[in-house]
Enzyme design. Structure first.
Site, PDB file in Angstrom:
ATOM      1  N   GLU A 206      -4.953  -1.023   3.452  1.00 30.84           N
ATOM      2  CA  GLU A 206      -6.142  -1.865   3.282  1.00 30.84           C
ATOM      3  C   GLU A 206      -6.001  -3.253   3.899  1.00 30.84           C
ATOM      4  O   GLU A 206      -5.984  -4.272   3.178  1.00 30.84           O
ATOM      5  CB  GLU A 206      -6.492  -1.988   1.794  1.00 30.84           C
ATOM      6  N   GLU A 399      -5.972   7.140  -1.128  1.00 33.66           N
ATOM      7  CA  GLU A 399      -6.138   6.698  -2.523  1.00 33.66           C
ATOM      8  C   GLU A 399      -7.539   7.051  -2.986  1.00 33.66           C
ATOM      9  O   GLU A 399      -8.498   6.917  -2.220  1.00 33.66           O
ATOM     10  CB  GLU A 399      -6.034   5.162  -2.662  1.00 33.66           C
TER      11      GLU A 399
HETATM   12  C1  FCB Z   1      -6.560  -0.493  -3.925  1.00 27.96           C
HETATM   13  C2  FCB Z   1      -5.095  -0.815  -3.679  1.00 27.96           C
HETATM   14  C3  FCB Z   1      -4.165  -0.214  -4.707  1.00 27.96           C
HETATM   15  C4  FCB Z   1      -4.748  -0.279  -6.100  1.00 27.96           C
HETATM   16  C5  FCB Z   1      -6.147   0.226  -6.137  1.00 27.96           C
HETATM   17  C6  FCB Z   1      -6.775   0.229  -7.506  1.00 27.96           C
HETATM   18  O1  FCB Z   1      -7.368  -1.428  -3.296  1.00 27.96           O
HETATM   19  O2  FCB Z   1      -4.723  -0.351  -2.415  1.00 27.96           O
HETATM   20  O3  FCB Z   1      -2.923  -0.858  -4.588  1.00 27.96           O
HETATM   21  O4  FCB Z   1      -4.621  -1.541  -6.605  1.00 27.96           O
HETATM   22  O5  FCB Z   1      -6.953  -0.516  -5.270  1.00 27.96           O
END
Ligand code: FCB
Length: 494
Positions: A206, A399
């Site tokens: 990110e 994620e």
């Molecule tokens: C994302 C991050 C991860 C975690 C999630 C909830 O933005 O990459 O580390 O904190 O959010």
């Protein structure tokens, strides 16, 4: 050959040769604002060979913040400033994975995960800018990867999940263009140590989040509030991404290299032409600023005034080659949608930016962290990104998950039906996106276990597994974890 010579030979010899014409035809449509989705058909089945996994990040789980030669990171520093983190929490101990990684691997097995996305801590493996690698730090990752491989779990190593060495930040941090070379030094160290056993790499996690929140809004480490420093940081990160790509490819012929981005649907706050234009602009800045230069060598137009790009970003001749990274796959993180409204007077010191974007302004249910539950956005963004990047680009979901803070009951069992409902709805949308042609090959739940959630400290629980710090870091699989294990075994949403 020392590290610098190795790097020079890598970058000098093979830099140009690795630039691929594969993405030459990519172009952007006139508008990228999102419209509502009407197809809600239920799809449950995933393709054969689909990889089910879970994700964590070094600072959020490892602990061992000053052990075995690890240097201070920007997060180690940031958490010590009063007011930065809820309840004054720190990642000093976190889930203690630095000592308990074997327990983590055993949990992954119990969850039927066949891929583990973890991250490597830069200050743990290269504690000083020009000094030697830290063998003890590298050994930790060797042991972790060996344990994963023994368990039949594919390691997916992220090289930067936000924990820059404080010494590098003191030298200017990401706004300083030279830091791209420091990052390439670090990546060379890791690649040489681990690429005999790791094939799959995410360079960044990110980039938009750590540059915006770290340098523009001051909410994450290093806590700076300087729009121009933020813009410079974005460009250094893109240079670093290109350099790291070439380092990895040169050290290992079998390296499969991507980065993890977090694009989200940009919903205009109203049907007005101004709000739609704002949503389009924010899409370009949030969703494309780091993937588009990697694939095409160019920044998406329509965000900053074209003539000011060199001064705002510090662009130099030749950078369009340096930022290129013809990825083998792209990682996508998805949580929620954004709502965007026009700000005719301009927004927060960025020249040309006429848009303000916010989470959680829709008429939707919220997770406990306050983010909108918006599963159809998962379909929207995965199919849209796939179309933009071209159907030849493999996608991994790096994620996806939700914060629900259900406490354990008297028997230590965590009932978390909302997380099951959230995951079920999102996985169905992902299955639908795959049915409609998006080449998604893996899904990583965020997170394997409850952990240090940045500025929220330990107050937000994203895990499939609960971690009880007060009782010897006891790990307990939640009901959602048991459900996820069944999904992974069946390869379909149950
Ligand atoms: C994302 C991050 C991860 C975690 C999630 C909830 O933005 O990459 O580390 O904190 O959010």
């Amino acid at each position: 050959m020392d590290r610098r010579q190795l790097l020079e030979s890598i970058l000098g010899v093979s830099g140009a040769a690795l630039i691929s014409p594969a993405f030459a035809g990519l172009s952007l449509p006139a508008s990228l604002a999102s419209d509502p989705i009407n197809d809600h058909s239920l799809v449950s089945q995933f393709p054969k060979g689909f990889l089910w996994g879970a994700a964590t990040a070094a600072y959020q789980v490892e602990g061992g913040w000053n052990e075995d030669g690890k240097a201070e990171s920007v997060w180690d520093r940031f958490v010590r400033v009063s007011g930065n983190i809820k309840n004054g929490d720190t990642g000093d101990v976190a889930c203690d994975s630095y000592h308990r990684y074997r327990d983590d691997v055993a949990l992954l097995r119990q969850l039927n995960c066949r891929s583990y996305r973890f991250s490597i801590s830069w200050p743990r493996v290269l504690p000083t800018m020009h000094g030697a690698p830290n063998a003890k730090g590298l050994d930790y990752y060797k042991r972790l990867v060996d344990a994963l491989l023994e368990a039949g779990i594919r390691p997916l190593a992220t090289l930067y999940h936000w924990d820059m060495p404080q010494e590098v930040e003191d030298a200017g941090g990401w706004p300083n263009r030279d830091v791209a070379d420091r990052f390439a030094d670090y990546v060379a160290v890791v690649a040489r140590a681990l690429s005999d056993r790791v094939d799959h790499w995410c360079i960044f996690n990110e980039p938009k989040t750590f540059t915006q929140l770290g340098y523009w809004f001051g909410k994450f480490a290093p806590g700076r509030k300087d729009p121009l420093a933020f813009l410079r940081a974005t460009h250094t990160v893109n240079l670093a991404q290109g350099k790291a790509f070439r380092v990895l490819k040169s050290v290992s012929a079998k390296a499969q290299v991507g980065s993890a981005f977090d694009p989200a649907p940009m919903i205009p706050a109203s049907a007005s032409a101004e709000d739609r234009a704002a949503a389009d602009q924010w899409f370009r800045l949030n969703n494309l600023w780091h993937v588009w230069p990697a694939l095409t060598g160019a920044y998406p137009g329509g965000v900053l005034p074209e003539s000011e790009l060199p001064s705002l970003l510090g662009l130099q001749p030749g950078d369009e080659q340096l930022v290129r990274a013809p990825f083998d796959f792209v990682g996508l993180n998805y949580y929620t949608r954004w709502t965007v409204r026009a700000v005719p007077k301009g927004f927060q010191g960025i020249p040309g930016l006429m848009a303000d974007a916010q989470w959680a302004t829709g008429p939707h249910a919220k997770t406990d962290i306050g983010w909108d539950v918006y599963p159809e956005g998962f379909y929207d963004i995965v199919t849209r990104m796939s179309r933009l990047m071209g159907a030849q680009m493999p996608i991994e979901i790096t994620e996806s998950g939700a914060a629900y803070n259900n406490p354990p009951d008297a028997h230590g069992v965590v009932h978390d039906p909302q997380r099951i409902a959230y995951l079920r709805a999102h996985l169905r949308e992902l299955a639908r996106a795959i049915r409609d042609g998006a080449p998604v090959r893996a899904y990583h739940a965020w997170s394997l276990m409850d952990n240090f959630e940045w500025a929220e400290g330990y107050s937000q629980h994203f895990g499939l597994v609960a971690v009880d710090a007060a009782h010897g870091q006891r790990r307990t699989i939640k009901e959602s974890g048991r459900w996820y294990a069944r999904v992974a075994a069946a390869n379909r949403v149950v």
